[in-house]
Design an enzyme around this catalytic site. Structure first.
Site, PDB file in Angstrom:
ATOM      1  N   ARG A  90       0.815  -1.214   0.000  1.00  0.00           N
ATOM      2  CA  ARG A  90       0.000   0.000   0.000  1.00  0.00           C
ATOM      3  C   ARG A  90       0.850   1.266   0.000  1.00  0.00           C
ATOM      4  O   ARG A  90       0.428   2.311  -0.455  1.00  0.00           O
ATOM      5  CB  ARG A  90      -0.910   0.001   1.233  1.00  0.00           C
ATOM      6  CG  ARG A  90      -1.953  -1.104   1.145  1.00  0.00           C
ATOM      7  CD  ARG A  90      -2.806  -1.210   2.379  1.00  0.00           C
ATOM      8  NE  ARG A  90      -2.135  -1.943   3.444  1.00  0.00           N
ATOM      9  CZ  ARG A  90      -2.772  -2.664   4.359  1.00  0.00           C
ATOM     10  NH1 ARG A  90      -4.090  -2.735   4.347  1.00  0.00           N
ATOM     11  NH2 ARG A  90      -2.119  -3.306   5.289  1.00  0.00           N
ATOM     12  N   HIS A 301       1.908 -25.600  15.137  1.00  0.00           N
ATOM     13  CA  HIS A 301       3.210 -26.259  15.242  1.00  0.00           C
ATOM     14  C   HIS A 301       3.185 -27.570  16.018  1.00  0.00           C
ATOM     15  O   HIS A 301       3.686 -28.595  15.564  1.00  0.00           O
ATOM     16  CB  HIS A 301       4.225 -25.322  15.893  1.00  0.00           C
ATOM     17  CG  HIS A 301       4.359 -24.010  15.188  1.00  0.00           C
ATOM     18  ND1 HIS A 301       4.381 -23.899  13.830  1.00  0.00           N
ATOM     19  CD2 HIS A 301       4.479 -22.748  15.658  1.00  0.00           C
ATOM     20  CE1 HIS A 301       4.523 -22.626  13.488  1.00  0.00           C
ATOM     21  NE2 HIS A 301       4.569 -21.906  14.583  1.00  0.00           N
ATOM     22  N   LYS A 401       5.205 -18.887  26.755  1.00  0.00           N
ATOM     23  CA  LYS A 401       6.161 -17.784  26.640  1.00  0.00           C
ATOM     24  C   LYS A 401       6.712 -17.513  28.036  1.00  0.00           C
ATOM     25  O   LYS A 401       6.070 -17.805  29.045  1.00  0.00           O
ATOM     26  CB  LYS A 401       5.467 -16.523  26.125  1.00  0.00           C
ATOM     27  CG  LYS A 401       4.824 -16.735  24.745  1.00  0.00           C
ATOM     28  CD  LYS A 401       5.460 -15.856  23.715  1.00  0.00           C
ATOM     29  CE  LYS A 401       4.878 -16.048  22.351  1.00  0.00           C
ATOM     30  NZ  LYS A 401       5.872 -16.393  21.335  1.00  0.00           N
TER      31      LYS A 401
HETATM   32  C1  BG6 Z   1       5.742 -18.506  15.570  1.00  0.00           C
HETATM   33  C2  BG6 Z   1       4.872 -17.939  16.656  1.00  0.00           C
HETATM   34  O1  BG6 Z   1       4.975 -19.213  14.639  1.00  0.00           O
HETATM   35  O2  BG6 Z   1       6.702 -19.376  16.142  1.00  0.00           O
HETATM   36  C3  BG6 Z   1       5.716 -17.219  17.681  1.00  0.00           C
HETATM   37  O3  BG6 Z   1       3.942 -17.037  16.092  1.00  0.00           O
HETATM   38  C4  BG6 Z   1       6.802 -18.110  18.209  1.00  0.00           C
HETATM   39  O4  BG6 Z   1       4.923 -16.736  18.767  1.00  0.00           O
HETATM   40  C5  BG6 Z   1       7.573 -18.725  17.055  1.00  0.00           C
HETATM   41  O5  BG6 Z   1       7.673 -17.330  19.011  1.00  0.00           O
HETATM   42  C6  BG6 Z   1       8.555 -19.745  17.558  1.00  0.00           C
HETATM   43  O6  BG6 Z   1       9.330 -20.167  16.476  1.00  0.00           O
HETATM   44  P1  BG6 Z   1      10.807 -20.673  16.701  1.00  0.00           P
HETATM   45  O7  BG6 Z   1      11.242 -21.095  15.341  1.00  0.00           O
HETATM   46  O8  BG6 Z   1      11.582 -19.525  17.265  1.00  0.00           O
HETATM   47  O9  BG6 Z   1      10.710 -21.796  17.664  1.00  0.00           O
END
Ligand code: BG6
Length: 562
Positions: A90, A301, A401
């Site tokens: 944009r 994940h 987290k």
């Molecule tokens: C992301 C999430 O998909 O994966 C994040 O949105 C997270 O919140 C991240 O921190 C973790 O990925 P990695 O590869 O650092 O383990």
């Protein structure tokens, strides 16, 4: 001798360690420091040049992940010359300003002093920028004209990759406009060839996570996508699946004879899948407020990691066979009864504490987070699988987290032997069941804990770990997950990408939890201290079945607290 003077055979794309490093955390993509390196793919990966259209070029994902990944691929010689980055956004930008923006992302990641200007030039040589609103047909007409021009003048042969790196709220409108403008080219497949190869230049679309917010929105997004694209053109990204150690899981299971015979309910007691982070939400408050740990980490994940552990052996190592098996095991996951959600799922939010040695704020005090937020920053879920292999074996998934350590691992806990011949020899500490730990990150590797005799006259037992850590032989992994997925998309390999039906099944699994939590917008959301291992309720979830979470410390085989 400068790195560039190294003889070519030593520039293999990653450094080979000659000893155990003190710091076992492997760097990724550090090869950029070495200048033009040979591809660790050994020349087998050879994508064709394409137009790489990025929607969301000024966003965090392009800045932090895509550009560093593209640069590193160029360093490896994997990104073919002729590939042209086309930004669509944009903001008003000239091609030159766009080029500076891309260059800045690379410098921010690798540092100006370690960057190879010539390589940077090569991938940034002629980026193009098209200004337009995401819902503006005229913008897409301008985009189409630029892409036609590139096809006519360069070597892209009509191959086009559309990367949706925007907030998820924009996915549908972009897909619709790609369809309306004729850019999607659905149906450009040669159905008479065995693999249904694309004809006259391929068009592929990459969709980032989160793929919907729940089953209903995921279905709707799939519906919109299916109107515009053929499923063979759609690459739903889950970067966890492209992590080196995650890919190794299938090799470990199916390239060895010893694991598969014991990989079932007869020998496995329970399975833990942990993704613990020390980071808070950083500057992603608005996104995270909407998502929470269940949508952000568990649904995409951790459920994907679960499928790799629990799936049956595929008949071939190709996208259809692997994805079929993953879907089957997802479908076998028992629906969580609504009245059991509070016993099978736990949520919590961090309050202030000490993480990584530093005092950190409570989630509610983070930037752009509501002071009375009820978003969960921790989630743990128990899954049961109703099939012959896994009946009765619980799978526990947890993520959070601001936990004590950054660690992602899969732990397969085996049952004790049926006859406890050495019960007395293990007196005091008890006989320890075998545990196979697959460490995804950091300290990538795996370890098998086994009972062994302590040397000496008496028969006394100790628990020892047979382990392999990537850090024993490498200082760094050749590619980041994003590099792997980019090359896969360019080559049309869908194995690591989530199919539409899988995405929906994952939402089906967590649906009752989402409903239940939404129904109780949680005055009583449990809390945990930042820097700890999560809430007590999570311990209770697993203790109810007679188990306990591991406390993974940095050494692979060690389950101690510190
Ligand atoms: C992301 C999430 O998909 O994966 C994040 O949105 C997270 O919140 C991240 O921190 C973790 O990925 P990695 O590869 O650092 O383990």
């Amino acid at each position: 001798m400068s790195p560039k003077d190294d003889p070519p055979e030593e520039r293999v794309g990653y450094e080979v360690a000659d000893r155990f490093g003190d710091d076992q955390e492997l760097r990724i993509g550090g090869v950029a420091r070495l200048g033009a390196a040979l591809s660790p793919f050994g020349g087998e990966r050879d994508p064709h040049p394409c137009s790489l259209v990025i929607f969301g070029v000024t966003g965090d994902l392009t800045h932090r992940k895509l550009m560093p990944a593209l640069y590193d691929l160029a360093c490896h010689g994997v990104l073919p010359s002729g590939t042209t980055i086309v930004g669509y956004g944009r903001q008003e930008l000239t091609d030159d300003e766009f080029r500076t923006l891309l260059q800045q992302s690379i410098e921010d990641h690798y540092g100006a002093d370690t960057m190879d200007g010539a390589l940077c030039e090569r991938i940034l040589l002629t980026p193009r920028y098209v200004q337009g609103q995401f819902d503006d047909p005229d913008g897409y007409a301008r985009l189409a004209a630029v892409l036609d021009e590139l096809d006519a003048g360069g070597g892209t042969r009509g191959d086009r990759l559309f990367y949706l790196a925007t907030p998820p709220s924009q996915f549908e409108v972009i897909v619709e406009q790609l369809g309306a403008s004729g850019l999607a080219r659905k149906g450009a497949f040669d159905e008479s060839s065995a693999r249904g190869e694309p004809v006259a230049g391929w068009t592929r679309v990459v969709v980032e996570k989160p793929f919907g917010r729940d089953l209903e929105t995921a279905r709707e997004l799939n519906r919109v996508i299916a109107e515009v694209f053929d499923e063979r053109q759609v690459y739903r990204i889950d970067h966890y699946l492209a992590k080196e150690t995650v890919q190794n899981l299938l090799v470990l299971r199916f390239a060895n004879g010893i694991f598969e015979p014991v990989w079932n309910r007869r020998y496995v007691d329970f399975v833990e899948i942990t993704a613990a982070e020390t980071l808070g939400v950083e500057h992603r408050g608005p996104y995270y407020e909407e998502a929470g740990a269940l949508r952000d980490m568990i649904t995409p994940h951790l459920i994907q990691l679960f499928t790799l552990v629990a799936m049956e052996p595929p008949v071939a190592f190709d996208a259809d066979a692997v994805r079929d098996e993953k879907l089957k095991v997802l479908r076998a996951v028992r629906p969580i009864p609504h009245h059991l959600v509070s016993r099978w799922a736990v949520r919590a939010q961090y309050v202030q504490g000490v993480a990584d040695g530093e005092a950190v704020l409570a989630y509610r005090s983070e930037e752009r987070v509501a002071p009375d937020s009820h978003t969960e920053t921790y989630a743990a879920v128990k899954l049961l699988v109703d099939n012959w292999r896994w009946q009765g074996v619980p799978f526990y998934l947890r993520t959070g987290k601001r936990l004590a350590r950054r660690v992602t691992e899969i732990a397969i806990h085996f049952k004790l032997p049926p006859v406890l011949l050495f019960r007395d020899a293990a007196a005091g500490r008890g006989l320890q069941p075998n545990v196979l730990v697959l460490r995804v990150q950091p300290d990538e590797g795996f370890s098998l804990n086994i009972e062994s005799k302590l040397p000496g006259h008496d028969v006394a037992l100790q628990s020892v770990a047979m382990d392999y850590s990537y850090g024993m032989t490498l200082h760094e992994l050749p590619f980041s997950a994003y590099e792997t997925v980019l090359v896969d998309v360019m080559e049309g390999d869908m194995t690591l990408f989530t199919r539409g039906d899988q995405a929906e099944e994952a939402w089906r699994i967590v649906g009752p939890i989402l409903d239940e939590w939404a129904g109780k917008p949680g005055r009583e959301i449990p809390i945990y201290e930042a820097g700890g291992w999560g809430p007590e309720t999570a311990d209770a979830l697993i203790a109810g079945d007679g188990h306990a979470w591991r406390r993974p410390w940095k050494d692979l085989g060690n389950d101690g607290d510190d």
